[in-house]
Scaffold this motif. Structure first.
Motif, PDB file in Angstrom:
ATOM      1  N   ASN A   1       0.829  -1.194   0.000  1.00  0.00           N
ATOM      2  CA  ASN A   1       0.000   0.000   0.000  1.00  0.00           C
ATOM      3  C   ASN A   1       0.877   1.263   0.000  1.00  0.00           C
ATOM      4  N   TRP A   2       1.228   1.696  -1.201  1.00  0.00           N
ATOM      5  CA  TRP A   2       2.055   2.892  -1.327  1.00  0.00           C
ATOM      6  C   TRP A   2       1.259   4.162  -1.051  1.00  0.00           C
ATOM      7  N   ALA A   3      -0.054   4.134  -1.301  1.00  0.00           N
ATOM      8  CA  ALA A   3      -0.847   5.367  -1.280  1.00  0.00           C
ATOM      9  C   ALA A   3      -1.088   5.902   0.125  1.00  0.00           C
ATOM     10  N   ILE A   4      -1.183   5.023   1.108  1.00  0.00           N
ATOM     11  CA  ILE A   4      -1.527   5.487   2.454  1.00  0.00           C
ATOM     12  C   ILE A   4      -0.374   6.297   3.035  1.00  0.00           C
ATOM     13  N   ASN A   5      -0.706   7.402   3.670  1.00  0.00           N
ATOM     14  CA  ASN A   5       0.308   8.271   4.253  1.00  0.00           C
ATOM     15  C   ASN A   5       0.552   7.881   5.710  1.00  0.00           C
ATOM     16  N   ILE A   6       1.812   7.607   6.036  1.00  0.00           N
ATOM     17  CA  ILE A   6       2.188   7.330   7.418  1.00  0.00           C
ATOM     18  C   ILE A   6       3.086   8.465   7.874  1.00  0.00           C
ATOM     19  N   ASP A   7       2.598   9.236   8.830  1.00  0.00           N
ATOM     20  CA  ASP A   7       3.315  10.402   9.297  1.00  0.00           C
ATOM     21  C   ASP A   7       4.700  10.005   9.812  1.00  0.00           C
ATOM     22  N   GLU A   8       5.685  10.831   9.497  1.00  0.00           N
ATOM     23  CA  GLU A   8       7.065  10.505   9.862  1.00  0.00           C
ATOM     24  C   GLU A   8       7.232  10.295  11.367  1.00  0.00           C
ATOM     25  N   ALA A   9       6.416  10.990  12.162  1.00  0.00           N
ATOM     26  CA  ALA A   9       6.508  10.842  13.619  1.00  0.00           C
ATOM     27  C   ALA A   9       6.169   9.423  14.066  1.00  0.00           C
ATOM     28  N   LEU A  10       5.371   8.710  13.262  1.00  0.00           N
ATOM     29  CA  LEU A  10       5.027   7.329  13.576  1.00  0.00           C
ATOM     30  C   LEU A  10       6.082   6.343  13.100  1.00  0.00           C
ATOM     31  N   GLN A  11       7.017   6.796  12.306  1.00  0.00           N
ATOM     32  CA  GLN A  11       7.987   5.897  11.682  1.00  0.00           C
ATOM     33  C   GLN A  11       9.308   5.807  12.426  1.00  0.00           C
ATOM     34  N   HIS A  12       9.685   6.882  13.105  1.00  0.00           N
ATOM     35  CA  HIS A  12      10.965   6.860  13.802  1.00  0.00           C
ATOM     36  C   HIS A  12      10.843   6.071  15.105  1.00  0.00           C
ATOM     37  N   PRO A  13      11.814   5.233  15.406  1.00  0.00           N
ATOM     38  CA  PRO A  13      11.745   4.400  16.613  1.00  0.00           C
ATOM     39  C   PRO A  13      11.598   5.234  17.887  1.00  0.00           C
ATOM     40  N   PHE A  14      10.679   4.814  18.735  1.00  0.00           N
ATOM     41  CA  PHE A  14      10.488   5.431  20.048  1.00  0.00           C
ATOM     42  C   PHE A  14      11.191   4.571  21.086  1.00  0.00           C
ATOM     43  N   LYS A  15      12.165   5.144  21.764  1.00  0.00           N
ATOM     44  CA  LYS A  15      12.880   4.412  22.801  1.00  0.00           C
ATOM     45  C   LYS A  15      12.259   4.759  24.153  1.00  0.00           C
ATOM     46  N   PRO A  16      11.562   3.810  24.761  1.00  0.00           N
ATOM     47  CA  PRO A  16      10.815   4.096  25.994  1.00  0.00           C
ATOM     48  C   PRO A  16      11.690   4.168  27.241  1.00  0.00           C
ATOM     49  N   THR A  17      12.476   5.235  27.337  1.00  0.00           N
ATOM     50  CA  THR A  17      13.215   5.494  28.564  1.00  0.00           C
ATOM     51  C   THR A  17      12.280   6.174  29.562  1.00  0.00           C
ATOM     52  N   HIS A  18      12.714   6.281  30.781  1.00  0.00           N
ATOM     53  CA  HIS A  18      11.902   6.970  31.783  1.00  0.00           C
ATOM     54  C   HIS A  18      11.693   8.437  31.400  1.00  0.00           C
ATOM     55  N   GLU A  19      12.732   9.045  30.831  1.00  0.00           N
ATOM     56  CA  GLU A  19      12.626  10.447  30.420  1.00  0.00           C
ATOM     57  C   GLU A  19      11.647  10.604  29.259  1.00  0.00           C
ATOM     58  N   ALA A  20      11.730   9.709  28.277  1.00  0.00           N
ATOM     59  CA  ALA A  20      10.853   9.796  27.111  1.00  0.00           C
ATOM     60  C   ALA A  20       9.399   9.548  27.486  1.00  0.00           C
ATOM     61  N   MET A  21       9.154   8.604  28.380  1.00  0.00           N
ATOM     62  CA  MET A  21       7.782   8.316  28.800  1.00  0.00           C
ATOM     63  C   MET A  21       7.188   9.504  29.559  1.00  0.00           C
ATOM     64  N   ALA A  22       7.994  10.129  30.420  1.00  0.00           N
ATOM     65  CA  ALA A  22       7.499  11.265  31.194  1.00  0.00           C
ATOM     66  C   ALA A  22       7.245  12.491  30.313  1.00  0.00           C
ATOM     67  N   ALA A  23       7.918  12.557  29.156  1.00  0.00           N
ATOM     68  CA  ALA A  23       7.816  13.726  28.283  1.00  0.00           C
ATOM     69  C   ALA A  23       6.689  13.625  27.259  1.00  0.00           C
ATOM     70  N   LEU A  24       5.958  12.519  27.221  1.00  0.00           N
ATOM     71  CA  LEU A  24       4.891  12.364  26.232  1.00  0.00           C
ATOM     72  C   LEU A  24       3.805  13.424  26.421  1.00  0.00           C
ATOM     73  N   ASN A  25       3.302  13.935  25.300  1.00  0.00           N
ATOM     74  CA  ASN A  25       2.233  14.939  25.335  1.00  0.00           C
ATOM     75  C   ASN A  25       0.883  14.234  25.288  1.00  0.00           C
ATOM     76  N   LEU A  26       0.338  13.923  26.451  1.00  0.00           N
ATOM     77  CA  LEU A  26      -0.924  13.193  26.523  1.00  0.00           C
ATOM     78  C   LEU A  26      -2.060  14.141  26.883  1.00  0.00           C
ATOM     79  N   HIS A  27      -2.204  15.164  26.061  1.00  0.00           N
ATOM     80  CA  HIS A  27      -3.277  16.147  26.208  1.00  0.00           C
ATOM     81  C   HIS A  27      -4.004  16.291  24.876  1.00  0.00           C
ATOM     82  N   ARG A  28      -5.278  16.664  24.961  1.00  0.00           N
ATOM     83  CA  ARG A  28      -6.124  16.677  23.762  1.00  0.00           C
ATOM     84  C   ARG A  28      -6.012  17.952  22.936  1.00  0.00           C
ATOM     85  N   ASP A  29      -5.188  18.909  23.353  1.00  0.00           N
ATOM     86  CA  ASP A  29      -5.071  20.167  22.610  1.00  0.00           C
ATOM     87  C   ASP A  29      -4.101  20.033  21.449  1.00  0.00           C
ATOM     88  N   GLN A  30      -4.325  19.037  20.598  1.00  0.00           N
ATOM     89  CA  GLN A  30      -3.487  18.766  19.432  1.00  0.00           C
ATOM     90  C   GLN A  30      -4.317  17.983  18.430  1.00  0.00           C
TER      91      GLN A  30
END
Length: 465
Positions: free
Chosen positions: A359-388
């Motif tokens: 499926n070449w046509a579907i767009n996958i945002d680059e933010a979803l493609q880069h590996p997320f390394k779940p460190t304690h710092e990265a988990m605490a920094a997640l933006n889990l608010h609906r104003d986006q």
């Protein structure tokens, strides 16, 4: 008195030299050297852990360290021979052999491990692709799949991706088999995360249906990654194993190759997959792309999907529900809806001249493609608010679940939790309350760990702003 076969002992081992059942491209001397090299720059440690995961099919555990500890003396060496590649196994699990010969399916998966580790190291990590761009990452995913020979040109859409938990009840597992059976009767192929539970059941059901229909060229694709395979060994029905370099490329491979997705009951890994896909489908550029998505389970699991639906609507808005159907306790209807959905996909691909096999046509945002390394710092920094934007919020929620998966079953994540305590997940008060309730229900229903193991200790703590 008849003596028991020593190979049936779960800890019995054998040593053997094996050749690939289906053939394997020859390796260069440099590639062989890296596969033998146990240093930080070598691939031997990765090869050993992935190979042991394949050889220990049927070992029921959530701990990726279990097989390594049980078979501490296991060793594998790659041999470059005149006629191709061979493997020297020392103290390998005996149940992978019958009368001194390795079971053919295990042989095929074992050499698939070698194939993918070498390809990723030499091509993807070796600089053959521009991994800083979205297009480059997608081309890397395509090339790994093409190298694994799972992309079939000239074949009508037929691949159904099945997601769901490895830790599910018996009635939920049986239901996945019934759905797989109905899919198989309709000549559909199955792709899963390759492990047990909801990843095995649909393949098992489809196998019987394919046999009844006398369908012989069947695909039972298992897509995994190094951090998962040790905790979720490939089930024996998988006939195409692909090891992607990280979870993000694994998820993209599912979405690019599949023509429909079915979600069975599961835990945090399943929630991560749901949010990943919804993060794609909610993107404005994908508004008109058909992608059948069905949540299904037996009647006993109706409350599970009601809770998932409530959480998704609360977090992403009621309109998110237009992207999925919920079908309870009706395998035949599930299969029929999948067939109708795949026909829409087929017509869309024809109209837009897009490939059936990718499926070449579907767009996958680059933010979803880069590996997320779940460190304690990265988990605490997640933006889990609906104003986006919806799709961006879905992506961050997916990362939160990804971190919990890592803390539950991935070696690096488990070690981080042991050293520094639980991940802290902070966000919008109402969303965090719903998230805490959802996770608590997963714990109560034993969806975090396989039943019968040690009591689950949460690897996270939810904090409400």
């Amino acid at each position: 008195m008849t003596q028991p076969d020593p190979s049936l002992s779960p800890l019995a081992t054998v040593s053997a030299r094996i050749a690939p059942a289906n053939g394997l491209d020859i390796l260069s001397r440099q590639e062989v050297a890296r596969l033998r090299d146990a240093s930080s720059g070598g691939l031997h440690k990765l090869l050993r852990s992935c190979a042991l995961a394949v050889l220990t099919q049927g070992l029921v555990t959530d701990d990726p360290r279990a097989a390594t500890e049980l078979y501490a003396d296991f060793e594998i060496e790659v041999l470059q021979q005149d006629r191709g590649v061979g493997l020297e196994l020392t103290h390998a699990p005996a149940h992978a052999f019958v009368d001194g010969k390795m079971i053919r399916g295990i042989n095929e998966l074992l050499f698939a491990v070698v194939r993918d580790i070498v390809y990723v190291a030499t091509q993807v990590e070796g600089g053959a692709f521009e991994l800083t761009t979205s297009e480059g990452i997608t081309h890397a995913v395509f090339d790994i799949l093409r190298n694994a020979r799972v992309l079939r040109p000239g074949v009508d859409p037929s691949l159904v991706v099945c997601w769901g938990g490895h830790s599910i009840s018996r009635y939920e597992y049986d239901y996945t088999k019934y759905v797989g059976y109905q899919l198989g009767l309709r000549y559909l192929d199955i792709c899963t995360g390759c492990g047990p539970g909801a990843m095995k059941g649909p393949m098992k059901g489809a196998t019987i249906a394919h046999a009844k229909q006398r369908r012989k060229k069947n695909q039972y694709i298992g897509i995994t990654e190094p951090g998962i395979i040790a905790a979720e060994s490939p089930n024996p029905i998988v006939n195409n194993l692909i090891i992607m370099p990280d979870i993000e490329k694994r998820l993209e491979a599912f979405v690019r190759t599949g023509h429909a997705i079915i979600v069975f009951p599961g835990g945090v890994g399943t929630a991560e997959e749901i949010l990943y896909l919804l993060g794609i489908l909610l993107h404005p550029e994908n508004a008109n792309i058909p992608y059948p998505l069905i949540f299904t389970g037996p009647s006993e699991s109706a409350a599970y999907f009601e809770q998932i639906d409530r959480f998704l609507r609360l977090a992403l808005g009621d309109d998110v529900a237009r992207h999925y159907q919920i079908i309870v306790d009706d395998p035949t209807r599930v299969a029929r809806e999948v067939v109708k959905g795949i026909e829409r996909v087929r017509q869309f691909r024809l109209d837009n001249r897009d490939a059936f096999f990718f499926n070449w046509a579907i767009n996958i945002d680059e933010a979803l493609q880069h590996p997320f390394k779940p460190t304690h710092e990265a988990m605490a920094a997640l933006n889990l608010h609906r104003d986006q934007p919806q799709h961006e919020f879905a992506a961050d929620l997916r990362r939160a679940f990804s971190g919990i998966v890592a803390g539950n079953v991935k070696i690096e994540g488990m070690r981080a939790i042991e050293q520094h305590g639980p991940f802290l997940i902070r966000g919008d008060d109402q969303i965090m309350q719903a998230l805490d309730d959802l996770l608590a229900s997963f714990v109560a229903q034993q969806r975090m760990k396989l039943p019968g193991g040690s009591t689950y200790v949460p690897c996270y703590r939810v904090i409400r702003d």
